[in-house]
Scaffold this motif. Structure first.
Motif, PDB file in Angstrom:
ATOM      1  N   GLU A 183     -16.317  -5.402  -4.194  1.00 44.29           N
ATOM      2  CA  GLU A 183     -17.459  -4.676  -3.613  1.00 44.29           C
ATOM      3  C   GLU A 183     -17.571  -3.492  -4.125  1.00 44.29           C
ATOM      4  O   GLU A 183     -16.872  -2.861  -4.404  1.00 44.29           O
ATOM      5  N   ALA A 184     -18.992  -2.851  -3.646  1.00 46.74           N
ATOM      6  CA  ALA A 184     -19.511  -1.663  -4.137  1.00 46.74           C
ATOM      7  C   ALA A 184     -19.567  -0.686  -2.904  1.00 46.74           C
ATOM      8  O   ALA A 184     -19.719  -1.424  -1.592  1.00 46.74           O
ATOM      9  N   PHE A 185     -19.511   0.578  -3.078  1.00 47.84           N
ATOM     10  CA  PHE A 185     -19.983   1.605  -2.002  1.00 47.84           C
ATOM     11  C   PHE A 185     -18.585   1.617  -0.814  1.00 47.84           C
ATOM     12  O   PHE A 185     -18.918   1.680   0.381  1.00 47.84           O
ATOM     13  N   LYS A 186     -17.340   1.135  -1.323  1.00 49.09           N
ATOM     14  CA  LYS A 186     -16.235   1.100  -0.404  1.00 49.09           C
ATOM     15  C   LYS A 186     -16.004   2.403   0.485  1.00 49.09           C
ATOM     16  O   LYS A 186     -15.796   2.265   1.599  1.00 49.09           O
ATOM     17  N   GLY A 187     -16.367   3.551  -0.353  1.00 50.00           N
ATOM     18  CA  GLY A 187     -15.874   4.873   0.138  1.00 50.00           C
ATOM     19  C   GLY A 187     -17.179   5.123   1.458  1.00 50.00           C
ATOM     20  O   GLY A 187     -16.517   5.627   2.715  1.00 50.00           O
ATOM     21  N   LEU A 188     -18.375   4.647   1.037  1.00 52.20           N
ATOM     22  CA  LEU A 188     -19.394   4.985   2.343  1.00 52.20           C
ATOM     23  C   LEU A 188     -19.265   4.063   3.388  1.00 52.20           C
ATOM     24  O   LEU A 188     -19.298   4.446   4.246  1.00 52.20           O
ATOM     25  N   PHE A 189     -18.789   2.674   3.182  1.00 51.42           N
ATOM     26  CA  PHE A 189     -18.460   2.018   4.401  1.00 51.42           C
ATOM     27  C   PHE A 189     -17.248   2.153   4.922  1.00 51.42           C
ATOM     28  O   PHE A 189     -17.077   2.092   6.236  1.00 51.42           O
ATOM     29  N   ALA A 190     -16.318   2.841   4.431  1.00 56.48           N
ATOM     30  CA  ALA A 190     -14.998   3.340   5.070  1.00 56.48           C
ATOM     31  C   ALA A 190     -15.381   4.705   5.858  1.00 56.48           C
ATOM     32  O   ALA A 190     -14.876   5.015   7.050  1.00 56.48           O
ATOM     33  N   ALA A 191     -16.296   5.438   5.401  1.00 55.16           N
ATOM     34  CA  ALA A 191     -16.779   6.683   6.126  1.00 55.16           C
ATOM     35  C   ALA A 191     -17.453   6.221   7.195  1.00 55.16           C
ATOM     36  O   ALA A 191     -17.599   6.622   8.404  1.00 55.16           O
ATOM     37  N   LEU A 192     -18.288   5.243   7.191  1.00 57.07           N
ATOM     38  CA  LEU A 192     -19.272   4.649   8.445  1.00 57.07           C
ATOM     39  C   LEU A 192     -18.444   4.084   9.405  1.00 57.07           C
ATOM     40  O   LEU A 192     -18.800   4.037  10.649  1.00 57.07           O
ATOM     41  N   ALA A 193     -17.270   3.308   8.965  1.00 61.41           N
ATOM     42  CA  ALA A 193     -16.210   2.758   9.996  1.00 61.41           C
ATOM     43  C   ALA A 193     -15.602   3.724  10.689  1.00 61.41           C
ATOM     44  O   ALA A 193     -15.391   3.833  12.023  1.00 61.41           O
ATOM     45  N   ARG A 194     -15.135   4.844  10.224  1.00 63.93           N
ATOM     46  CA  ARG A 194     -14.391   6.021  10.917  1.00 63.93           C
ATOM     47  C   ARG A 194     -15.504   6.623  11.823  1.00 63.93           C
ATOM     48  O   ARG A 194     -14.995   7.029  12.997  1.00 63.93           O
ATOM     49  N   SER A 195     -16.698   6.673  11.536  1.00 65.56           N
ATOM     50  CA  SER A 195     -17.695   7.356  12.399  1.00 65.56           C
ATOM     51  C   SER A 195     -18.482   6.390  13.544  1.00 65.56           C
ATOM     52  O   SER A 195     -19.185   6.858  14.211  1.00 65.56           O
ATOM     53  N   GLY A 196     -17.719   4.966  13.684  1.00 66.17           N
ATOM     54  CA  GLY A 196     -18.107   4.068  14.536  1.00 66.17           C
ATOM     55  C   GLY A 196     -19.310   3.457  14.190  1.00 66.17           C
ATOM     56  O   GLY A 196     -19.970   2.802  15.258  1.00 66.17           O
ATOM     57  N   VAL A 197     -20.299   3.636  13.107  1.00 62.22           N
ATOM     58  CA  VAL A 197     -21.462   3.269  12.916  1.00 62.22           C
ATOM     59  C   VAL A 197     -21.403   1.577  12.751  1.00 62.22           C
ATOM     60  O   VAL A 197     -22.099   0.935  12.987  1.00 62.22           O
ATOM     61  N   ILE A 198     -20.084   1.195  11.980  1.00 60.26           N
ATOM     62  CA  ILE A 198     -20.085  -0.396  11.713  1.00 60.26           C
ATOM     63  C   ILE A 198     -18.600  -0.791  12.406  1.00 60.26           C
ATOM     64  O   ILE A 198     -17.842   0.078  12.561  1.00 60.26           O
ATOM     65  N   THR A 200     -14.948  -2.377  13.114  1.00 56.27           N
ATOM     66  CA  THR A 200     -13.735  -2.287  12.555  1.00 56.27           C
ATOM     67  C   THR A 200     -12.698  -3.233  12.994  1.00 56.27           C
ATOM     68  O   THR A 200     -12.924  -3.500  14.257  1.00 56.27           O
ATOM     69  N   PHE A 201     -11.638  -3.580  12.515  1.00 56.53           N
ATOM     70  CA  PHE A 201     -10.505  -4.178  12.767  1.00 56.53           C
ATOM     71  C   PHE A 201      -9.623  -3.319  13.746  1.00 56.53           C
ATOM     72  O   PHE A 201      -9.992  -2.157  13.773  1.00 56.53           O
ATOM     73  N   PRO A 202      -8.699  -3.837  14.323  1.00 55.97           N
ATOM     74  CA  PRO A 202      -7.825  -2.990  15.442  1.00 55.97           C
ATOM     75  C   PRO A 202      -7.210  -1.913  14.666  1.00 55.97           C
ATOM     76  O   PRO A 202      -6.887  -0.866  15.141  1.00 55.97           O
ATOM     77  N   ASN A 203      -6.836  -2.249  13.232  1.00 57.98           N
ATOM     78  CA  ASN A 203      -6.347  -1.208  12.337  1.00 57.98           C
ATOM     79  C   ASN A 203      -6.967  -0.108  11.995  1.00 57.98           C
ATOM     80  O   ASN A 203      -6.643   0.859  11.239  1.00 57.98           O
ATOM     81  N   GLY A 204      -8.674  -0.222  12.116  1.00 57.59           N
ATOM     82  CA  GLY A 204      -9.564   0.946  12.104  1.00 57.59           C
ATOM     83  C   GLY A 204     -10.279   0.577  10.621  1.00 57.59           C
ATOM     84  O   GLY A 204     -11.118   1.222  10.254  1.00 57.59           O
ATOM     85  N   THR A 205      -9.738  -0.462   9.710  1.00 64.41           N
ATOM     86  CA  THR A 205     -10.256  -0.778   8.392  1.00 64.41           C
ATOM     87  C   THR A 205     -11.855  -1.337   8.750  1.00 64.41           C
ATOM     88  O   THR A 205     -11.733  -2.331   9.746  1.00 64.41           O
ATOM     89  N   PRO A 206     -12.746  -1.324   8.039  1.00 63.01           N
ATOM     90  CA  PRO A 206     -13.991  -1.996   8.232  1.00 63.01           C
ATOM     91  C   PRO A 206     -13.989  -3.417   8.117  1.00 63.01           C
ATOM     92  O   PRO A 206     -13.286  -3.720   7.163  1.00 63.01           O
ATOM     93  N   LYS A 207     -14.946  -3.956   8.928  1.00 61.03           N
ATOM     94  CA  LYS A 207     -14.928  -5.727   8.656  1.00 61.03           C
ATOM     95  C   LYS A 207     -15.703  -6.090   7.499  1.00 61.03           C
ATOM     96  O   LYS A 207     -15.519  -6.997   6.858  1.00 61.03           O
ATOM     97  N   VAL A 208     -16.674  -5.087   7.108  1.00 64.80           N
ATOM     98  CA  VAL A 208     -17.327  -5.277   5.772  1.00 64.80           C
ATOM     99  C   VAL A 208     -16.873  -4.200   5.055  1.00 64.80           C
ATOM    100  O   VAL A 208     -17.246  -2.756   5.182  1.00 64.80           O
ATOM    101  N   PRO A 209     -16.074  -4.170   3.946  1.00 65.83           N
ATOM    102  CA  PRO A 209     -15.661  -3.103   3.141  1.00 65.83           C
ATOM    103  C   PRO A 209     -16.383  -2.546   2.157  1.00 65.83           C
ATOM    104  O   PRO A 209     -16.416  -1.583   1.628  1.00 65.83           O
ATOM    105  N   GLY A 210     -17.543  -3.289   1.801  1.00 69.45           N
ATOM    106  CA  GLY A 210     -18.622  -3.018   1.024  1.00 69.45           C
ATOM    107  C   GLY A 210     -19.663  -3.936   0.813  1.00 69.45           C
ATOM    108  O   GLY A 210     -19.568  -5.102   1.385  1.00 69.45           O
ATOM    109  N   ILE A 211     -20.595  -3.697  -0.150  1.00 68.31           N
ATOM    110  CA  ILE A 211     -21.666  -4.519  -0.546  1.00 68.31           C
ATOM    111  C   ILE A 211     -21.213  -5.696  -1.728  1.00 68.31           C
ATOM    112  O   ILE A 211     -20.604  -4.951  -2.791  1.00 68.31           O
TER     113      ILE A 211
END
Length: 367
Positions: A183-198, A200-211
């Protein structure tokens, strides 16, 4: 004093924007995409149109679309390539041998694999041009030749197996690997997960790690092919070669070179898909790409390409591939038996051909 009236050329006819829109080859695929989307909005559960659900159907759509765009360009040029599915398996074997057996880095293995594919495209093109045989027959022969060479080659490389493993380990540390797998843009998707935009799983990792990178290649290829067709002299040559090869040649179009280049491009698209697939899977096998030649051509036809050549668009194949991906994955979100997929596919193909014939008659003035 007499008033001068502007002269008008009776040979020039103005058209409304609606008339111009109706003549666009991708209109049918856009309308089909809207209808399929509405169908699944009604019948599928809401998870299909979440971010993860959209990625689920865009990923197979992108993989098919890479093939379909190559097939569409060749069909616009008036030819067919039924060997692209077998080329996926053959190119996967070549790539696997270069990386695993010879230990070459990706910066060497990828260009060599694409060159092998382009060479097969040259052979297909030259045989079609020089023998006068229909490209349908020539590439049908190569469908079997390439599939057979893949079986023989894999058994020779592995000592009897039809699967070559070890690609993930061989490419894991290569700096080019992220361009062709994962996947591409993993950092962006991780930041979106931390801010609650996308989500996440219970452990905080994004359900979609990137494109998935194949989606980016798919979009980029569609845009590049559309630009070539609509904004370059080469695009005019492709349409002319597919519309009337003799008239195009008489007008100075290098028809033979155009058609050969299109065969090469189609084969390279198949090899590009093979590289991404085997890097993601970590292995290659003799069944890879099975029947993908038909699915790619179907997506191109749904996208507005005529079987007779000279008409179509890359962006239409783009939307046709998304329709395919939506139907393949979308049925899993409904209560509909997935065995109906083949029925959906055949129905879409039939409707697309009928629609394209109506549009062709409108464009050419045929009765």
């Amino acid at each position: 004093m007499p008033v001068d009236t502007p002269l008008t050329d009776e040979r020039i006819r103005t058209e409304s924007w609606i008339a111009r829109l109706i003549k666009r080859p991708e209109l049918g695929s856009i309308a089909g995409l809207i209808l399929v989307t509405v169908f699944f909005l009604i019948t599928a559960n809401s998870a299909m149109f979440t971010l993860s659900g959209i990625m689920n159907f865009l990923s197979p759509a992108a993989q098919l679309g890479i093939l379909a765009i190559g097939a569409a360009m060749l069909m616009i040029g008036g030819e067919f390539d039924l060997s692209i599915g077998s080329m996926v398996a053959f190119a996967g074997m070549i790539f696997g041998a270069l990386v695993v057996n010879l230990g070459l880095p990706l910066i060497v293995a990828i260009p060599l694999t694409l060159a092998f594919a382009a060479l097969v495209g040259v052979v297909n093109g030259q045989l079609t041009i020089r023998t006068g045989l229909p490209s349908f027959i020539v590439t049908l022969a190569f469908l079997f030749i390439l599939r057979g060479l893949t079986l023989v080659g894999l058994k020779a490389l592995t000592g009897g197996s039809t699967q070559l493993r070890g690609l993930r380990e061989a490419t894991a540390q290569d700096m080019l690997a992220p361009l062709f797998s994962g996947e591409a843009f993993k950092g962006l998707f991780a930041a979106l997960a931390r801010s609650g935009v996308i989500d996440t799983f219970p452990n905080g990792t994004p359900k979609v790690p990137g494109i998935p990178v194949e989606i980016l290649w798919f979009v980029g290829l569609a845009l590049a092919a559309t630009w070539v067709l609509l904004r370059t002299p080469a695009g005019n040559w492709i349409f002319a070669s597919g519309g009337d090869a003799n008239a195009a040649a008489n007008a100075g179009v290098p028809v033979r070179k155009v058609k050969t280049a299109l065969f090469m491009f189609t084969a390279v698209c198949a090899a590009l898909l093979a590289i991404m697939q085997v890097m993601d899977a970590g292995s290659t096998d003799a069944r890879r790409g099975f029947q993908k030649e038909f699915e790619g051509i179907i997506a191109a036809v749904i996208g507005g390409c005529l079987l007779t050549g000279g008409y179509g668009s890359a962006i239409g194949a783009f939307f046709g591939s998304i329709i395919f991906g939506m139907v393949v994955i979308g049925l899993t979100y409904t209560q509909i038996d997935q065995d109906w997929f083949q029925v959906f596919l055949g129905g879409m193909l039939l409707l697309a051909v009928v629609f394209n014939n109506v549009i062709r008659k409108r464009v050419t003035g045929e009765r």
